[in-house]
Motif scaffolding. Structure first.
Motif, PDB file in Angstrom:
ATOM      1  N   ALA A  41       0.861  -1.057   0.196  1.00 25.43           N
ATOM      2  CA  ALA A  41      -0.225  -0.082  -0.261  1.00 25.43           C
ATOM      3  C   ALA A  41       0.927   1.589  -0.083  1.00 25.43           C
ATOM      4  O   ALA A  41       0.430   1.969  -0.541  1.00 25.43           O
ATOM      5  N   GLY A  42       1.652   1.076   0.557  1.00 31.75           N
ATOM      6  CA  GLY A  42       3.071   2.679   1.526  1.00 31.75           C
ATOM      7  C   GLY A  42       3.439   2.466  -0.539  1.00 31.75           C
ATOM      8  O   GLY A  42       3.742   4.004  -0.967  1.00 31.75           O
ATOM      9  N   SER A  43       4.273   1.462  -1.276  1.00 26.41           N
ATOM     10  CA  SER A  43       4.907   1.417  -2.713  1.00 26.41           C
ATOM     11  C   SER A  43       3.917   2.174  -3.561  1.00 26.41           C
ATOM     12  O   SER A  43       4.401   2.998  -4.071  1.00 26.41           O
ATOM     13  N   ARG A  44       2.783   1.186  -3.297  1.00 25.67           N
ATOM     14  CA  ARG A  44       1.700   2.058  -4.254  1.00 25.67           C
ATOM     15  C   ARG A  44       1.454   3.528  -4.832  1.00 25.67           C
ATOM     16  O   ARG A  44       1.026   3.872  -5.969  1.00 25.67           O
ATOM     17  N   HIS A  45       0.881   4.336  -2.852  1.00 32.05           N
ATOM     18  CA  HIS A  45       1.088   5.595  -3.084  1.00 32.05           C
ATOM     19  C   HIS A  45       1.668   6.283  -3.182  1.00 32.05           C
ATOM     20  O   HIS A  45       1.609   7.458  -4.091  1.00 32.05           O
ATOM     21  N   ALA A  46       3.172   5.687  -3.398  1.00 32.47           N
ATOM     22  CA  ALA A  46       4.120   6.646  -4.146  1.00 32.47           C
ATOM     23  C   ALA A  46       4.646   6.572  -4.973  1.00 32.47           C
ATOM     24  O   ALA A  46       4.550   7.507  -5.108  1.00 32.47           O
ATOM     25  N   PHE A  47       3.844   5.428  -6.056  1.00 34.14           N
ATOM     26  CA  PHE A  47       4.177   5.508  -7.075  1.00 34.14           C
ATOM     27  C   PHE A  47       2.967   6.560  -7.722  1.00 34.14           C
ATOM     28  O   PHE A  47       2.914   6.736  -8.809  1.00 34.14           O
ATOM     29  N   ARG A  48       2.089   6.095  -7.430  1.00 35.21           N
ATOM     30  CA  ARG A  48       0.905   6.964  -7.757  1.00 35.21           C
ATOM     31  C   ARG A  48       0.270   8.685  -7.956  1.00 35.21           C
ATOM     32  O   ARG A  48       0.601   9.396  -8.547  1.00 35.21           O
ATOM     33  N   HIS A  49       1.812   8.955  -6.735  1.00 37.06           N
ATOM     34  CA  HIS A  49       1.984  10.363  -6.159  1.00 37.06           C
ATOM     35  C   HIS A  49       3.744  10.438  -6.621  1.00 37.06           C
ATOM     36  O   HIS A  49       3.941  11.633  -5.889  1.00 37.06           O
ATOM     37  N   ASN A  50       3.965  10.178  -7.154  1.00 41.57           N
ATOM     38  CA  ASN A  50       5.249  10.472  -7.587  1.00 41.57           C
ATOM     39  C   ASN A  50       5.504  11.512  -8.298  1.00 41.57           C
ATOM     40  O   ASN A  50       5.070  11.791  -9.470  1.00 41.57           O
ATOM     41  N   ARG A  51       5.986  12.605  -8.186  1.00 43.31           N
ATOM     42  CA  ARG A  51       6.480  14.599  -8.678  1.00 43.31           C
ATOM     43  C   ARG A  51       7.724  14.894  -9.319  1.00 43.31           C
ATOM     44  O   ARG A  51       8.717  14.312  -8.875  1.00 43.31           O
ATOM     45  N   PRO A  52       7.903  14.355 -10.592  1.00 44.98           N
ATOM     46  CA  PRO A  52       8.855  14.596 -11.345  1.00 44.98           C
ATOM     47  C   PRO A  52       9.535  16.114 -10.630  1.00 44.98           C
ATOM     48  O   PRO A  52       9.001  16.787 -10.285  1.00 44.98           O
ATOM     49  N   ALA A  53      11.194  15.620 -11.126  1.00 42.54           N
ATOM     50  CA  ALA A  53      12.002  17.183 -11.356  1.00 42.54           C
ATOM     51  C   ALA A  53      12.244  17.622 -12.305  1.00 42.54           C
ATOM     52  O   ALA A  53      12.557  17.101 -13.031  1.00 42.54           O
ATOM     53  N   GLU A  54      12.851  18.911 -11.883  1.00 38.57           N
ATOM     54  CA  GLU A  54      13.772  20.025 -13.198  1.00 38.57           C
ATOM     55  C   GLU A  54      14.659  19.120 -14.107  1.00 38.57           C
ATOM     56  O   GLU A  54      15.351  19.288 -12.862  1.00 38.57           O
ATOM     57  N   PRO A  55      15.265  19.042 -14.623  1.00 38.37           N
ATOM     58  CA  PRO A  55      16.664  18.372 -14.624  1.00 38.37           C
ATOM     59  C   PRO A  55      17.458  20.088 -13.965  1.00 38.37           C
ATOM     60  O   PRO A  55      17.677  21.156 -14.235  1.00 38.37           O
ATOM     61  N   GLN A  87      11.203   1.898  -4.019  1.00 40.02           N
ATOM     62  CA  GLN A  87      12.064   2.702  -4.454  1.00 40.02           C
ATOM     63  C   GLN A  87      11.892   3.831  -3.560  1.00 40.02           C
ATOM     64  O   GLN A  87      12.218   4.913  -2.392  1.00 40.02           O
ATOM     65  N   LEU A  88      10.418   4.242  -3.914  1.00 39.69           N
ATOM     66  CA  LEU A  88       9.325   5.601  -3.925  1.00 39.69           C
ATOM     67  C   LEU A  88       9.271   6.032  -2.810  1.00 39.69           C
ATOM     68  O   LEU A  88       8.787   6.710  -1.666  1.00 39.69           O
ATOM     69  N   LEU A  89       8.483   4.427  -2.032  1.00 37.18           N
ATOM     70  CA  LEU A  89       8.684   4.627  -0.564  1.00 37.18           C
ATOM     71  C   LEU A  89       9.717   4.692  -0.039  1.00 37.18           C
ATOM     72  O   LEU A  89       9.280   5.370   1.084  1.00 37.18           O
ATOM     73  N   ARG A  90      10.423   3.846  -0.643  1.00 32.86           N
ATOM     74  CA  ARG A  90      11.704   4.742   0.460  1.00 32.86           C
ATOM     75  C   ARG A  90      12.609   5.754   0.215  1.00 32.86           C
ATOM     76  O   ARG A  90      13.359   6.261   1.790  1.00 32.86           O
ATOM     77  N   ARG A  91      11.917   6.877  -0.181  1.00 32.45           N
ATOM     78  CA  ARG A  91      12.573   7.828  -0.357  1.00 32.45           C
ATOM     79  C   ARG A  91      11.600   8.029   0.655  1.00 32.45           C
ATOM     80  O   ARG A  91      11.878   9.361   1.323  1.00 32.45           O
ATOM     81  N   ARG A  92      10.625   8.571   0.737  1.00 34.68           N
ATOM     82  CA  ARG A  92       9.546   8.947   1.705  1.00 34.68           C
ATOM     83  C   ARG A  92      10.366   8.098   3.185  1.00 34.68           C
ATOM     84  O   ARG A  92      10.448   9.002   3.907  1.00 34.68           O
ATOM     85  N   THR A  93      10.736   7.132   3.171  1.00 33.30           N
ATOM     86  CA  THR A  93      10.829   6.628   4.756  1.00 33.30           C
ATOM     87  C   THR A  93      12.863   6.863   4.684  1.00 33.30           C
ATOM     88  O   THR A  93      13.542   6.638   6.026  1.00 33.30           O
ATOM     89  N   GLY A  94      13.729   7.573   3.851  1.00 30.40           N
ATOM     90  CA  GLY A  94      14.620   7.915   4.042  1.00 30.40           C
ATOM     91  C   GLY A  94      15.708   6.773   4.127  1.00 30.40           C
ATOM     92  O   GLY A  94      17.064   6.571   4.595  1.00 30.40           O
ATOM     93  N   SER A  95      15.295   4.680   3.324  1.00 33.81           N
ATOM     94  CA  SER A  95      15.919   3.962   3.401  1.00 33.81           C
ATOM     95  C   SER A  95      16.233   3.628   1.775  1.00 33.81           C
ATOM     96  O   SER A  95      15.608   2.430   1.887  1.00 33.81           O
TER      97      SER A  95
END
Length: 477
Positions: free
Chosen positions: A43-57, A235-243
């Motif tokens: 559930a955490g991975s799926r939520h992070a996957f769906r709400h990812n916001r790209p960054a500018e280069p 990995q996007l979930l880990r980006r939120r958890t700092g791991s």
């Protein structure tokens, strides 16, 4: 029969029934716990996957780039890899580590270096060579450090690791240094996405039959879904958890972050763990424990070959599972670390224990079947009553655990192949669910290897390599 004897027999029967029921409930409880932790993580991975916001280069000119390519008998792919990296990362120096190859790898690299002064050969020889990827990367670190001028701003030097069959997407370097990645001075390392570039190959096994090619296509497709959907969400979930975890292909590390690891006692010139089977993930743990921020970038990817051989695939994944088990020794340090949040510690423990959980389920499955069979013979009424009460809940748990995996098939279709229909997404979802069961096989094999004391680093052969009948699937140090 005397009343006392009859009462004693009834008491013994009740005790056996009670014990069998207790064991069965414990098994059901354990499986419910495993499914529960999986669903929460999904559930955490799926939520992070769906709400990812790209960054500018970002601006790659603000950094100095050094791409390291470990090679061990890579004549089948190294020339194409160097050409691709030069095209998509023209400003980078390319450092090829020849780990005492027995083929033409060294000659091909020297030929490329003769026409490109940004191609460098890092030559290793036995007995110091062929002892693992970490040792090879450390050799490149020492050579790059010696090559750089003394007045170099090492915080602006980035070392990227690319597999011998890896190809970076155009625009990778600007994305790696965007404001959310290496554009932040506290970021020590960045991991980019991974995809299988042969996922749409219609004939992965020329000369073989339809069945063999259909299986090979499905195997590569599942690896592509695994990396572009499942692992990306993780990995996007880990980006939120700092791991965030680092991978062996597509990791970019700030040189000062590597320097900070070599300052530790006994690690002079060796920032990467040596003789580790999962040196990439372990290096990420070391960096986080040293206080560096790690992040994942989805805006760009590195492509690699998906394996088309089941034997090679299982060999590769067994090494990964065994390396994962080796990471259990980090548990105490992670739990005590001030740099991991509570959610980060929970995520790391989930990752550490994943192969252990698989092995326990493999061991418990025949036990549960044995208890059920014995109960049907000795106490049929009680056993039937137990399954009537708890059987539907077990089936429901199984169905609930199946659905999330299937949803990754639909997510992958929308992300990678929006031209395909929903039925194809459903098919991919069913296949990725079945594909996930390989984890139980490789975890069990990894546990057996550890019990037998087999810890050699096995390099899986490439698809393009010609292998004689009976030759090993992997080259093990």
């Amino acid at each position: 029969m005397p009343d006392a004897l009859h009462d004693w027999i009834v008491l013994r029967q009740d005790a056996v029934v009670w014990f069998a029921g207790l064991v069965s409930l414990a098994l059901v409880g354990y499986m419910a716990f495993v499914f529960g932790r999986f669903l929460l993580y999904w559930a955490g991975s799926r939520h992070a996957f769906r709400h990812n916001r790209p960054a500018e280069p970002g601006d790659p000119a603000a950094f100095q780039w050094h791409l390291v390519i470990p090679c061990r008998d890579e004549e089948a792919v190294v020339t194409q890899t160097l050409a691709g990296l030069r095209e998509n990362a023209p400003e980078a120096h390319l450092w090829v580590i020849d780990d005492d190859s027995e083929d033409a790898t060294r000659d091909l690299v020297l030929a490329a270096a003769a026409h490109d002064d940004r191609v460098h050969l890092v030559q290793r020889r036995r007995p110091h060579a062929r002892i693992g990827k970490g040792a090879a990367l450390n050799a490149a670190y020492r050579e790059i450090t010696a090559w750089l001028p003394e007045d170099t701003d090492r915080s602006r030097v980035v070392i990227g690791v690319v597999d011998a069959d890896g190809r970076l997407d155009p625009g990778t370097l600007p994305q790696v240094c965007n404001a959310k990645a290496l554009g932040r001075p506290d970021t020590g390392a960045v991991q980019i996405g991974v995809r299988m570039r042969n996922a749409d190959d219609e004939l992965p096994l020329p000369g073989r039959g339809r069945g063999a090619n259909a299986f090979a296509r499905a195997l590569v497709r599942m690896q592509d879904i695994e990396f572009q959907a499942n692992n990306a969400g993780m990995q996007l979930l880990r980006r939120r958890t700092g791991s965030v975890g680092l991978g062996g292909n597509g990791q970019f590390v700030r040189l000062t972050a590597l320097d900070s690891l070599t300052a530790e006692e006994g690690r002079a010139g060796r920032p990467w763990p040596e003789r580790a089977l999962l040196e990439d993930y372990e290096s990420g743990l070391d960096l986080r424990l040293a206080g560096w921020r790690l992040t994942h970038v989805t805006e760009t990817q590195v492509s690699q070959e998906g394996l088309i051989s089941l034997r090679r695939f299982l060999t590769q994944r067994t090494r990964w599972a065994q390396g994962n088990m080796q990471c259990l020794r980090y548990t105490g340090r992670v739990l005590r670390s001030p740099f991991y949040t509570w959610s980060g510690k929970a995520e790391v423990l989930y990752t550490f224990l994943q192969p252990v959980v698989c092995v326990l389920l493999v061991l418990l499955f025949p036990l549960s079947l044995g208890i059920t069979a014995a109960g049907l013979v000795l106490f049929p009424a009680e056993t039937a009553d137990f399954h009537i009460r708890f059987g539907p809940w077990m089936l429901l748990a199984f169905a609930v655990a199946t659905l999330p995996m299937m949803l990754w098939g639909f997510a992958y279709r929308r992300l990678v192949h929006p031209d395909r229909g929903r039925l194809t997404g459903l098919l991919w979802g069913v296949l990725i669910w079945l594909y996930a069961y390989h984890l139980f096989v490789v975890a069990t094999r990894a546990a057996a290897r550890m019990l037998l004391g087999r810890n050699g680093w096995a390099k899986t052969r490439r698809n393009a390599e010609k292998v004689a009948l009976g030759a090993p699937t992997a080259l093990e140090s």
